[in-house]
Scaffold this motif. Sequence first.
Motif, PDB file in Angstrom:
ATOM      1  N   SER A 142     -10.509   7.118   5.076  1.00 25.34           N
ATOM      2  CA  SER A 142      -9.298   6.353   5.400  1.00 25.34           C
ATOM      3  C   SER A 142      -9.617   5.015   6.058  1.00 25.34           C
ATOM      4  O   SER A 142      -8.933   4.018   5.811  1.00 25.34           O
ATOM      5  CB  SER A 142      -8.369   7.181   6.296  1.00 25.34           C
ATOM      6  OG  SER A 142      -9.057   7.577   7.459  1.00 25.34           O
ATOM      7  N   TRP A 181      -4.439   5.289  -2.274  1.00 25.34           N
ATOM      8  CA  TRP A 181      -4.611   6.638  -1.712  1.00 25.34           C
ATOM      9  C   TRP A 181      -4.476   7.704  -2.798  1.00 25.34           C
ATOM     10  O   TRP A 181      -3.610   7.601  -3.663  1.00 25.34           O
ATOM     11  CB  TRP A 181      -3.557   6.919  -0.642  1.00 25.34           C
ATOM     12  CG  TRP A 181      -3.512   5.932   0.463  1.00 25.34           C
ATOM     13  CD1 TRP A 181      -2.642   4.891   0.591  1.00 25.34           C
ATOM     14  CD2 TRP A 181      -4.371   5.854   1.599  1.00 25.34           C
ATOM     15  NE1 TRP A 181      -2.891   4.183   1.727  1.00 25.34           N
ATOM     16  CE2 TRP A 181      -3.955   4.749   2.377  1.00 25.34           C
ATOM     17  CE3 TRP A 181      -5.457   6.613   2.047  1.00 25.34           C
ATOM     18  CZ2 TRP A 181      -4.576   4.391   3.562  1.00 25.34           C
ATOM     19  CZ3 TRP A 181      -6.072   6.252   3.237  1.00 25.34           C
ATOM     20  CH2 TRP A 181      -5.635   5.157   3.977  1.00 25.34           C
ATOM     21  N   PRO A 220      -3.028  11.153  -3.976  1.00 26.60           N
ATOM     22  CA  PRO A 220      -1.849  11.907  -3.521  1.00 26.60           C
ATOM     23  C   PRO A 220      -2.251  13.260  -2.933  1.00 26.60           C
ATOM     24  O   PRO A 220      -3.301  13.815  -3.271  1.00 26.60           O
ATOM     25  CB  PRO A 220      -1.019  12.080  -4.793  1.00 26.60           C
ATOM     26  CG  PRO A 220      -1.967  11.891  -5.914  1.00 26.60           C
ATOM     27  CD  PRO A 220      -3.057  10.973  -5.431  1.00 26.60           C
ATOM     28  N   LYS A 221      -1.413  13.768  -2.044  1.00 28.56           N
ATOM     29  CA  LYS A 221      -1.670  15.070  -1.409  1.00 28.56           C
ATOM     30  C   LYS A 221      -0.468  15.988  -1.609  1.00 28.56           C
ATOM     31  O   LYS A 221       0.668  15.518  -1.690  1.00 28.56           O
ATOM     32  CB  LYS A 221      -1.904  14.890   0.092  1.00 28.56           C
ATOM     33  CG  LYS A 221      -3.270  14.332   0.473  1.00 28.56           C
ATOM     34  CD  LYS A 221      -3.362  14.245   1.992  1.00 28.56           C
ATOM     35  CE  LYS A 221      -4.680  13.660   2.450  1.00 28.56           C
ATOM     36  NZ  LYS A 221      -4.718  13.522   3.925  1.00 28.56           N
ATOM     37  N   LYS A 264       4.902   3.365   6.692  1.00 29.65           N
ATOM     38  CA  LYS A 264       4.921   4.834   6.823  1.00 29.65           C
ATOM     39  C   LYS A 264       6.158   5.281   7.602  1.00 29.65           C
ATOM     40  O   LYS A 264       6.811   6.273   7.242  1.00 29.65           O
ATOM     41  CB  LYS A 264       3.660   5.316   7.557  1.00 29.65           C
ATOM     42  CG  LYS A 264       2.431   5.432   6.680  1.00 29.65           C
ATOM     43  CD  LYS A 264       1.296   6.052   7.490  1.00 29.65           C
ATOM     44  CE  LYS A 264       0.112   6.395   6.618  1.00 29.65           C
ATOM     45  NZ  LYS A 264      -0.918   7.150   7.339  1.00 29.65           N
ATOM     46  N   ARG A 316       0.531   6.578   1.085  1.00 29.92           N
ATOM     47  CA  ARG A 316       0.125   7.742   0.291  1.00 29.92           C
ATOM     48  C   ARG A 316       1.334   8.494  -0.268  1.00 29.92           C
ATOM     49  O   ARG A 316       2.355   8.639   0.404  1.00 29.92           O
ATOM     50  CB  ARG A 316      -0.698   8.704   1.162  1.00 29.92           C
ATOM     51  CG  ARG A 316      -1.349   9.817   0.355  1.00 29.92           C
ATOM     52  CD  ARG A 316      -1.914  10.904   1.253  1.00 29.92           C
ATOM     53  NE  ARG A 316      -2.938  10.440   2.148  1.00 29.92           N
ATOM     54  CZ  ARG A 316      -4.218  10.267   1.825  1.00 29.92           C
ATOM     55  NH1 ARG A 316      -4.619  10.499   0.588  1.00 29.92           N
ATOM     56  NH2 ARG A 316      -5.086   9.865   2.733  1.00 29.92           N
ATOM     57  N   HIS A 317       1.191   8.989  -1.489  1.00 30.07           N
ATOM     58  CA  HIS A 317       2.289   9.715  -2.136  1.00 30.07           C
ATOM     59  C   HIS A 317       2.131  11.218  -1.962  1.00 30.07           C
ATOM     60  O   HIS A 317       1.019  11.743  -2.065  1.00 30.07           O
ATOM     61  CB  HIS A 317       2.346   9.394  -3.632  1.00 30.07           C
ATOM     62  CG  HIS A 317       2.844   8.023  -3.920  1.00 30.07           C
ATOM     63  ND1 HIS A 317       4.171   7.734  -4.089  1.00 30.07           N
ATOM     64  CD2 HIS A 317       2.198   6.837  -4.013  1.00 30.07           C
ATOM     65  CE1 HIS A 317       4.318   6.437  -4.298  1.00 30.07           C
ATOM     66  NE2 HIS A 317       3.130   5.869  -4.249  1.00 30.07           N
TER      67      HIS A 317
END
Length: 797
Positions: free
Chosen positions: A283, A384, A386-387, A675, A704-705
């Motif tokens: 990051s 980023w 995705p998580k 964010k 980030r998605h």
Amino acid sequence: MLPNKMRGEFSRDQRKDSEGLSETPDLEFEYSDADKWTVELSELYSYTEGPEFLLNRKCFEEDFHTHIPDQKWTELDWVQHRAHAMRLLDGLDVICRERRLKVARAILYMAQGTFGECSSDLEVQHWMRYNVFLLLDVGAFTALVELLNMEIDNSAACSSAVRKPAISLADSTDLRVLLNIMYLMVEAIQREEPTDSPEWRTIRETFKSELGSPLYNHEPVSVMLFEMVTKFCSGHAPHFPMKKVLLLLWKTILFTLGGFEQLQCSKVSKRVALGLPPLPEDSIRVVRSMRAASPPASASDLIEQQQRRARREHKGLIKQDNLDAFNEKDPYKADDAREDEEENDDNDNSLEAEPFPLERDEVMPPPIPHPPSEKVCFPKGLPWAPKVREKDIENFLESSRSKFIGYTLGNDTDTVVGLPRPIHESIKTLKQHKYVSIAEVQSTKEEEYLKTPLSGGEEELELCATELLYQGILPSLPQYMIALLKILLAAAPTSKAKTDSINILADVLPEEMPTTVLQSMKLGVDVNRHKEIIVKAISAILLLLLKHFKLNHVYQFEHMAQHLVFANCIPLILKFFNQNIMSYITAKNSISVLDFPHCIVHELPELTAESMEAGDDNQFCWRNLFSCINLLRILNKLTKWKHSRTMMLVVFKSAPILKRALKVKQAMMQLYVLKLLKVQTKYLGRQWRKSNMKTMSAIYQKVRHRLNDDWAYGNDLDARPWDFQAEECALRASIERFNSRRYDKSQSNPEFLPVDNCLQSVLGQRIDLPEDFQMNYDLWLEREVFSKPISWEELLQ
């Protein structure tokens, strides 16, 4: 997983993004644990303390030339240096306060690099590190901690300060000298150089472990400094030099626990130890490679846009595209009139209307062309990976099963019988991006410990520096958080002077107030700089503690975060940002010629209005931008995955405040603002989203998605009830169970304790009997023993 219409709007806005702020360049700011070493040294001293440098030198030279006449410190060898340092240390162990202060000033002069014999800043820094390692070797730090404890408990000084109507620099002389030496020692030892000898490296590691363990006064040094902060805020010790205390506390935590690079390494190694897959990306590296929103535009784009805008003005009917273009005149200005009204009502420091480049008639000059060799290639696509959480996959499967089959299977994420083929593909994609955090593993383990206290086994508790610090501050953690936030509120530029607020200027105001305009200007700069440094230290302390506690155990983090929320940290940070943030970041509250070590090596020019401003050509103030990013990161930490706290952001009308902060063209700061906006967009309504498509586009590009997160178009959750009290009480109960199980051994369930079956040890225990029982012992024996028949045969069998 966005609808086609939304994708089209985003792509259109990405094209328009290049038409934004072409006249303000990105700020060349690199986020780090701290500023340059020389800056960190200079920020320890206020400009009012300037005359004390020569006083320290005088105290040292008087003592030095008494014992070693006709020689210079820099000409002696190591044995002579050590002998003199030992002699000075013995001088601290005297009853006479004045004599002790003179010796302490002599030691401070050593820690400041014996600057009287140096001709450059680099030479001062060299001798400073050498002298500090020498002082540590002879045991100076232990003596300083003992003296500091003595000064903290000095009731005469405290009562004298409480009675004084105005406290000045003179009231904290002893404390300031001791804190200065301790700060310089911590700051010099933690700085690593490639040329350091193996012996110095060993000393550094030993000092680091000692500083974080309860070696000094049976508690970590950080806990002692926290106690100073609470004592100051309670009003019992208003003379404490709070800036120096907070700076020493910050650097002690940074040194003992580690900075952001060490945190990232610890996170990677901890994931390996828990058997979790590696992080999708670094990051720190991703954030450093990001660019701020609104890159420079070319001249042809601007001319074409102006022509297009001129054509639109002649049209009678306004279409949606025209509305979007109109709203993009200022990408970060509150477009809704109602929003502006609310902003102006609640904000005394509201910004004046700033002309946006596209509102002017003239064409802006084209950007300066760069040679081809300087072109920077940015990777295509989103920054980023995705998580997806396990919980998200469960929710998706539950809704799919109830929709297509009509029943649910609880937490089963593997059975896909009866579901259509596209759902299979979706589940496969979700599982590919599944991310299990360390916090989830820790909370699952904690649940197991509570469910099976006997068969769960003993928890292996690693007594690292973070764990020792948490154990040290646990009993008084709420008071520490309240005290830090009180000082932050007093130091914030948006705070108005109140009679009941604490005085944080005790270690900056001189005994005699300035009489000339120039002295007043200097003091004004000094006071503003003093407040900025306090904000910088507190923001760094809070962020470091939150991040280290979260990595050590999630419930330690939740405990601290909840007390921050209860102490109104969220509205306080929003109040801090409710100002002209660009003015705060570009403020120039420093006088370069008075900064240490420049002021002691070079001859000072005559102080004039021009010389006060000379030498500072930075486009921004590093410490203020650092503070802003830290506060935004703290706000993110407090609100992430907490619905009730996210709703607090909405209730406190944070959107227009945060949007104004986007004017700062720095990628990292914009990321954390976006964010915070992303988590609340679904609650701000369709009209807000439609009016702020530029902001929505920036969120899509930079944040980030979460694959099945409906942040951009979700309206179904608008009516979702939120009970702040219920959510926080449930969390608090979990935290208390964790703290009780892990740290409060007296509260453990007696049924789960091992039973002593040995007859000798049971009979040998000393039991204190109540007085009335002892007086009536004969009656008890008669009633309970002699009068009752005992069948010895049955007892023996």
